[in-house]
Each structure stands twice: as C-alpha cells, then as structure tokens.
Design an enzyme around this catalytic site. Structure first.
Site, PDB file in Angstrom:
ATOM      1  CE  LYS A 161      -3.882  -2.276   1.433  1.00  0.00           C
ATOM      2  NZ  LYS A 161      -4.857  -2.886   2.443  1.00  0.00           N
ATOM      3  CG  HIS A 179     -12.908  -5.197   5.800  1.00  0.00           C
ATOM      4  ND1 HIS A 179     -12.783  -4.014   5.608  1.00  0.00           N
ATOM      5  CD2 HIS A 179     -12.600  -5.388   7.220  1.00  0.00           C
ATOM      6  CE1 HIS A 179     -12.367  -3.135   6.546  1.00  0.00           C
ATOM      7  NE2 HIS A 179     -12.257  -4.264   7.683  1.00  0.00           N
ATOM      8  CD  GLU A 218      -4.832   6.307   4.293  1.00  0.00           C
ATOM      9  OE1 GLU A 218      -5.867   6.033   4.636  1.00  0.00           O
ATOM     10  OE2 GLU A 218      -4.287   6.000   3.239  1.00  0.00           O
ATOM     11  NE  ARG A 272      -9.581  -9.617  -6.453  1.00  0.00           N
ATOM     12  CZ  ARG A 272      -9.240  -8.672  -5.448  1.00  0.00           C
ATOM     13  NH1 ARG A 272      -8.229  -8.378  -5.242  1.00  0.00           N
ATOM     14  NH2 ARG A 272     -10.206  -8.133  -4.834  1.00  0.00           N
TER      15      ARG A 272
END
Ligand code: MV4
Length: 500
Positions: free
Chosen positions: A115, A234, A199, A291
């Site tokens: 990330k 998630h 963040e 993907r």
C-alpha cells in the site's frame, strides 16, 4: 493462444471458460480432489487433478499448475480472483516458463501489493490521497507529531494489509503508541512485514471503485465505477454500477485518476482502483486490485464489454479493442453475492448439501454460479456459491428485478444471503442511495428476516386455505379435495409455498 489453463475453481472458472469457448479457445481445468464432480471440471475440454482439497495443496501450487499447462499444451494461464491471482512470483514464473499470464506483470502486482508503494507511485501522478504518510513509520515520536498535525481520529494501516487486517483506529493521542504497536504486531503475524503508515480517518465513507483496462502499448480506458459499500467485515455483499451518487464530472475525474494510478506502474490487463468517497463526494485513492474482481459482472452489464475477452485480447499483445469514446453507461446493474452463510448467525459459513437448487431466470437476470443441485458445499473454499445480477434500464427497475429473482431463487439445504439481500435493497437507505460502508453494522438485525417464521406462516396460510376449500366443497356436495400432502420441496398439494 489456442488453449488456456484456468487456475481457479467454481463460478469464476466457469465464467472464464464460457468466454474462452466463444473465442474458440480450448480450456484446461485444474481441480482438487474435493472438486472432482464440479461443473467447471466437466465444462473444460481437459481437466487435471492437482492435489488434495486444501488450497495450499492444490489451487495454490503454482509450479504444479505451470507443469500441467506445459504438459497439456496450454499457452496461457488465467488466474481468476483469489488464489494465485495477485501473486507476483506466480506471474513471473508463468512468463519465465514461456507461457502467457492473463493478468498484469509481476512488477505491477508487486508495486500495488504494497500500500505504501502504491501510494508513492500514484502520488507522482497527482492522484488525491487521504492526508497521511507515504513512508513506513520509523520513529514513534516523529509519527506522533504527524498524527497530531493530521488530527485525530487517525487510522494506522499495514502496508501489506488486506481485508482490514493490521488496521487500527486511533481516537486520541493517549492510545496512539499502543495502537501502532498492535497494528505492527498484527501485520507481522499476518503478512510477515510490519511496515505501517497513518492516514486521517474518514468516518462512514462510501467505497467506490473504478474498473480500468490497459494494453501493453500504453493505452488505457476506464469502464466507470462500481459502488461496493454494502459489505460486512470487509466482505462485499452487494455491488452496483453505476453508483447512485456520482455526477458525470466526478465520474470522469475518478476515471482519469484511476488511469493515472495504473500508468504509474505500467499496468496492463484488467484492474480496479478503489476510492473512499466522503459525504461531499471528495474521493481519495485507497489501493489498486491487480486482478479481475468478483463484481466485474455489473460493469459488463452496463458497458456491454466482456472483460475476460478483453483480458485475453491484451494478454495476446493486441491493442485495446475499444477507446474511451466508445464506452457509455447503459442502464443499471446490481449484484448480490449468494453465499452459503447464515445471516441469523453472524453470517458464519453454513456448509452442507444443496438439496434443492433452482436459480432464477427471465429478462435481465444473470446468474454466475458453480454448483448444482445435490452437491455438497465444501468447507475448504470461499462460501460464495453464486452471483445474482439484475440488469434494467433504471436503478429502481433493477432493484425490483433483483427482488423478483430472489423470490424465484429456490435453495434448500443451506442458509444463504438471498433473504438478506432482499431486505437490504428494499431499505429506504438503499433505495435513496444514502448508505455507506457502515450500513450493515448500523441497520441490519437478523430479526428483520425471520425466515423460519415466515415459512411457518405461509404453511399455516396454505393449510387454512385448504381446509376452507375442503369445508366449502363438502357443504355443497362437490368432490372432496385430495388428501393433504406436504412435500419435501415445500409444495402443499398443488400449491407451492411462495417464497418471499
Ligand atoms: C480507510 C477508512 C477510513 N479512512 N481509510 C478498509 C480496508 C482497507 N482496504 C481500507 N479500509 C478503510 N480505509 C481511511 N483513511 C475506512 C476503511 C474501511 C472500509 C473501506 C472500504 C470498504 C469497507 C470498509 C469498511 C471499514 C473501513
């Protein structure tokens, strides 16, 4: 490529082979011992067993899969999603073996797999980011200063993270150090890498992602967005395209940012850039998935593009077969993931036998599934058994169509997310488009479904109708009704119990 190997199973293996067949390409399936009787094994032109049920001994065995490809004369490998699809070493090993990986380069997968790496790459192309750091945290005191300058609450995120693992909300300075340590240790345990960054925490965001495609000649297009905010732990449950909240200007800006992020790692193939979108429609780069995604179908419905066909086209080294100007949004598509999960029990996987399995049919309905009636759902893999996609010219009609299809979908033997989906899309929040990633946590209660009770109510209603008819017939001397019979498939004499 005249023949390709599909390094996957279930619905996505079927999905890929269908397109291959349309393109005149032969297919090779690889399967585990648990999957011997699956439809995708029969559908393939050839099928090879690659090991026991456990993924680590079958679908994750890259070298074995490459060996099968070479032996069967397959020239390309499509990894689908999950398993080896975002494994940079696998992409490289496939190329090194002289085969074509139907997906991005090892370099792209590697950059976007981190990330921090992804943020650094995308930042150079002016893609908007949530305020935060783009380097791994080193010194805790230095980090504390950054956190204070951003302002709490903040999020500590693992660079190698995924699925919310190694992610911690920090509400104030006092918890900062402890949560950084917790995130680091979780990241190390889960990913073998403890790099974390921070963040600003965006409360209750929408999750909107952009589908893009690139070829090996530097051409890119974006295929608009998918709204994926209806998720739990998630795990996405409902996705739609287009989003009900974007304006044409923001859609274009997000599309161009997604293409910029792809350019930043010389991406080719199908990819998705995820954004967080706040209530003012500010959008921020989150990560890139390298993907084909589960929810690609809603994009196919609204653009008329076969994404697998285009993946194969660019993997062959051809230019993209369409340009940005060729792409228009047509209608609206909503996908419900039909998972063998029990919404009455925290959505825990519910394995068992598909005693009855009758998917819906009719206008605007697409079902991508991988099992058949009579099969056992194995415990070894993802609990998603099918995707139900409803398409129509407007969002409201797509919702109505999805509900109609859910009513037609007849599954017995396992609990599924079908009833949950019907509840969700009929809520005021969903209908109005005013929902975010907290939707299920904030609003869903299992008692809203009450499936068992509803079934019992319907049996009771049918019984009383039967008795009423019988009494009426007897009093006017007509022939008596046949004896009462409730069959295993839910039919009471000729009356089938109407599933809601
Ligand atoms: C966030 C966020 C709020 N603020 N980042 C969750 C998984 C990971 N891929 C990124 N995630 C989030 N990042 C900031 N700065 C909220 C989430 C988040 C989330 C994001 C997308 C879809 C569902 C989610 C559920 C909870 C939290």
């Amino acid at each position: 490529m005249q023949k390709i190997l599909i390094a996957n199973r279930g619905e996505i293996a079927m999905r890929i082979m269908r397109t291959a067949k349309e393109m005149g390409i032969k297919t090779v399936a690889v399967f585990s011992e648990a999957d011997r009787n699956m439809p995708f094994v029969r559908y393939a032109d050839e099928a090879v067993c690659i090991g026991p049920a456990l993924s680590s001994q079958s679908y994750l065995r890259g070298e074995k899969i490459i060996e099968v490809a070479i032996k069967t004369g397959a020239e390309g490998i499509h990894p689908g999603y999950g398993f080896l699809s975002e494994n940079a070493s696998f992409s490289k090993a496939v190329s090194d073996a002289g085969l074509i990986f139907i997906g991005p380069s090892a370099h792209s997968i590697e950059v976007m797999g981190s990330k921090i790496g992804a943020k650094q790459a995308a930042k150079k192309f002016n893609v908007p980011m949530v305020p935060g750091t783009e380097e791994p945290l080193k010194d805790i005191e230095e980090a504390r200063k950054v956190a204070e300058s951003i302002g709490f609450p903040i999020l500590v995120k693992a660079s190698a993270g995924g699925g919310g693992k190694g992610m911690r909300v920090v509400n104030n300075e006092a918890e900062f150090e402890e949560q950084v340590r917790a995130a680091k240790s979780e990241a190390l345990n889960s990913f073998g890498n403890d790099d974390v960054f921070i963040e600003k925490y965006v409360g209750a965001p929408k999750h909107i992602e952009i589908q893009l495609m690139g070829d090996q000649h530097g051409n890119y297009v974006y295929l608009f967005e998918r709204e994926c905010s209806i998720q739990r732990r998630h795990q996405k449950l409902i996705e739609e395209a287009p989003s009900s909240c974007l304006t044409p200007d923001i859609r274009k800006a997000m599309g161009e940012c997604a293409v910029a992020a792809a350019r930043s790692c010389n991406y080719y193939g199908a990819g998705t850039v995820e954004f967080l979108v706040d209530e003012h429609l500010n959008f921020y780069f989150l990560e890139m998935n390298t993907r084909l995604q589960v929810e690609h179908c809603v994009t196919e419905m609204i653009t008329g593009i076969d994404l697998v066909k285009e993946q194969i086209n660019v993997a062959r080294g051809n230019k993209l077969s369409f340009s940005q100007d060729d792409l228009k949004i047509n209608g609206h598509a909503i996908e419900l993931r039909v998972c063998a999960e029990d919404p009455f029990n925290n959505f825990l996987p519910d394995t068992g036998k598909l005693e009855i399995y009758q998917p819906p049919k009719g206008p605007g309905i697409r079902v991508d599934d991988g099992y058949e009636e009579g099969m056992d759902i194995p415990i070894f893999y993802d609990p998603m058994i099918a995707k139900l996609i409803a398409y129509s010219s407007t969002r409201d009609e797509a919702i109505d169509r999805l509900c109609r299809a859910i009513d037609e979908y007849y599954v017995k033997g396992i609990q599924t997310t079908l009833e949950f989906g019907k509840w969700a899309v009929q809520t005021e929040q969903f209908r109005s488009g005013k929902f975010d990633t907290k939707f299920i946590d904030n609003y869903f209660k299992p008692e809203y479904l009450n499936k068992e009770n509803a079934d019992a109510e319907q049996v009771a209603a049918l019984l009383s109708a039967y008795i009423w008819e019988k009494d009426k017939n007897q009093s006017n001397g007509a022939t008596a009704l046949p004896p009462l019979a409730i069959e295993a498939n839910g039919t009471v004499n000729k009356w089938k119990i109407n599933r809601r």
